[in-house]
Scaffold this motif. Sequence first.
Motif, PDB file in Angstrom:
ATOM      1  N   GLN A   1      12.818   7.928  -5.159  1.00 38.28           N
ATOM      2  CA  GLN A   1      14.149   7.175  -4.641  1.00 38.28           C
ATOM      3  C   GLN A   1      13.581   6.632  -3.130  1.00 38.28           C
ATOM      4  OE1 GLN A   1      16.524  10.784  -4.164  1.00 38.28           O
ATOM      5  NE2 GLN A   1      17.010  10.825  -6.226  1.00 38.28           N
ATOM      6  N   ALA A   2      12.479   6.892  -2.535  1.00 42.62           N
ATOM      7  CA  ALA A   2      12.072   6.178  -1.409  1.00 42.62           C
ATOM      8  C   ALA A   2      12.211   4.639  -1.324  1.00 42.62           C
ATOM      9  CB  ALA A   2      10.571   6.735  -0.873  1.00 42.62           C
ATOM     10  N   LYS A   3      12.618   4.080  -0.459  1.00 36.74           N
ATOM     11  CA  LYS A   3      12.617   2.520  -0.326  1.00 36.74           C
ATOM     12  C   LYS A   3      11.582   2.243   0.613  1.00 36.74           C
ATOM     13  CE  LYS A   3      17.381   2.138  -2.161  1.00 36.74           C
ATOM     14  NZ  LYS A   3      17.537   3.598  -2.265  1.00 36.74           N
TER      15      LYS A   3
ATOM     16  N   LEU B   1       0.837  -1.226   0.126  1.00 35.68           N
ATOM     17  CA  LEU B   1       0.074   0.020  -0.036  1.00 35.68           C
ATOM     18  C   LEU B   1       0.802   1.358   0.019  1.00 35.68           C
ATOM     19  CD1 LEU B   1      -2.749  -1.234   2.498  1.00 35.68           C
ATOM     20  CD2 LEU B   1      -3.013  -0.710  -0.002  1.00 35.68           C
ATOM     21  N   LEU B   2       1.923   1.219   0.801  1.00 31.40           N
ATOM     22  CA  LEU B   2       2.827   2.547   0.839  1.00 31.40           C
ATOM     23  C   LEU B   2       3.454   2.638  -0.647  1.00 31.40           C
ATOM     24  CD1 LEU B   2       4.472   1.972   4.350  1.00 31.40           C
ATOM     25  CD2 LEU B   2       3.125   3.915   3.481  1.00 31.40           C
ATOM     26  N   GLN B   3       4.011   1.676  -1.204  1.00 30.17           N
ATOM     27  CA  GLN B   3       4.560   1.660  -2.568  1.00 30.17           C
ATOM     28  C   GLN B   3       3.471   2.076  -3.485  1.00 30.17           C
ATOM     29  OE1 GLN B   3       6.023  -2.366  -3.058  1.00 30.17           O
ATOM     30  NE2 GLN B   3       8.182  -1.782  -2.401  1.00 30.17           N
ATOM     31  N   ALA B   4       2.475   1.725  -3.429  1.00 29.49           N
ATOM     32  CA  ALA B   4       1.369   2.109  -4.452  1.00 29.49           C
ATOM     33  C   ALA B   4       0.981   3.591  -4.374  1.00 29.49           C
ATOM     34  CB  ALA B   4       0.001   1.348  -4.249  1.00 29.49           C
ATOM     35  N   GLY B   5       1.080   4.004  -2.770  1.00 33.49           N
ATOM     36  CA  GLY B   5       0.770   5.381  -2.460  1.00 33.49           C
ATOM     37  C   GLY B   5       1.607   6.410  -2.954  1.00 33.49           C
TER      38      GLY B   5
ATOM     39  N   ASP C   1       7.814  -9.030  10.363  1.00 32.29           N
ATOM     40  CA  ASP C   1       6.469  -8.040  10.859  1.00 32.29           C
ATOM     41  C   ASP C   1       6.671  -6.657  11.028  1.00 32.29           C
ATOM     42  OD1 ASP C   1       8.301  -7.916  12.945  1.00 32.29           O
ATOM     43  OD2 ASP C   1       6.586  -8.192  14.511  1.00 32.29           O
ATOM     44  N   ARG C   2       7.709  -6.084  10.011  1.00 33.55           N
ATOM     45  CA  ARG C   2       8.073  -4.833  10.162  1.00 33.55           C
ATOM     46  C   ARG C   2       8.120  -4.364   8.649  1.00 33.55           C
ATOM     47  NH1 ARG C   2      10.314  -3.799  15.366  1.00 33.55           N
ATOM     48  NH2 ARG C   2      10.793  -5.658  16.364  1.00 33.55           N
ATOM     49  N   VAL C   3       7.828  -2.777   8.413  1.00 34.72           N
ATOM     50  CA  VAL C   3       8.046  -2.157   7.115  1.00 34.72           C
ATOM     51  C   VAL C   3       8.711  -0.920   7.639  1.00 34.72           C
ATOM     52  CG1 VAL C   3       6.961  -1.017   5.338  1.00 34.72           C
ATOM     53  CG2 VAL C   3       5.888  -2.678   6.460  1.00 34.72           C
ATOM     54  N   THR C   4       9.989  -0.931   6.785  1.00 33.06           N
ATOM     55  CA  THR C   4      11.012   0.185   6.906  1.00 33.06           C
ATOM     56  C   THR C   4      10.892   1.038   5.667  1.00 33.06           C
ATOM     57  OG1 THR C   4      12.280  -1.094   8.111  1.00 33.06           O
ATOM     58  CG2 THR C   4      13.158   0.840   7.233  1.00 33.06           C
ATOM     59  N   ILE C   5      10.785   2.404   5.832  1.00 30.44           N
ATOM     60  CA  ILE C   5      10.882   3.423   4.727  1.00 30.44           C
ATOM     61  C   ILE C   5      12.132   4.176   4.815  1.00 30.44           C
ATOM     62  CG2 ILE C   5       9.674   5.346   3.726  1.00 30.44           C
ATOM     63  CD1 ILE C   5       7.091   4.131   4.802  1.00 30.44           C
TER      64      ILE C   5
END
Length: 86
Positions: A52-54, A27-31, A60-64
């Motif tokens: 450039q955001a990764k 969802l974050l990548q799509a946003g 169980d974690r998501v890192t940006i």
Amino acid sequence: MDAGSGIDGKFQAVCGSTDDANTLGQLLQAGFLYKRYQSQKDNPDLAQLLDQAKVIPAGDRVTIRMSLSDDQMATLIRKNTFALKM
């Protein structure tokens, strides 16, 4: 956040499960992709930042991770990118 010459940001969300983390990551990548598409003509500097955001789901974690140079930050501030629009 590390702010010396430029800004390096790392944000991490802890989710309830691996599936939740993977879904949030998608969802974050799509946003980011959607906002990048919207900003491409009006604010190409923001579009470049979002490109450039990764987004990294891991367990169980998501890192940006995002990085900004001093010049990019100054340009985004001049264009009122961070101003609240009401």
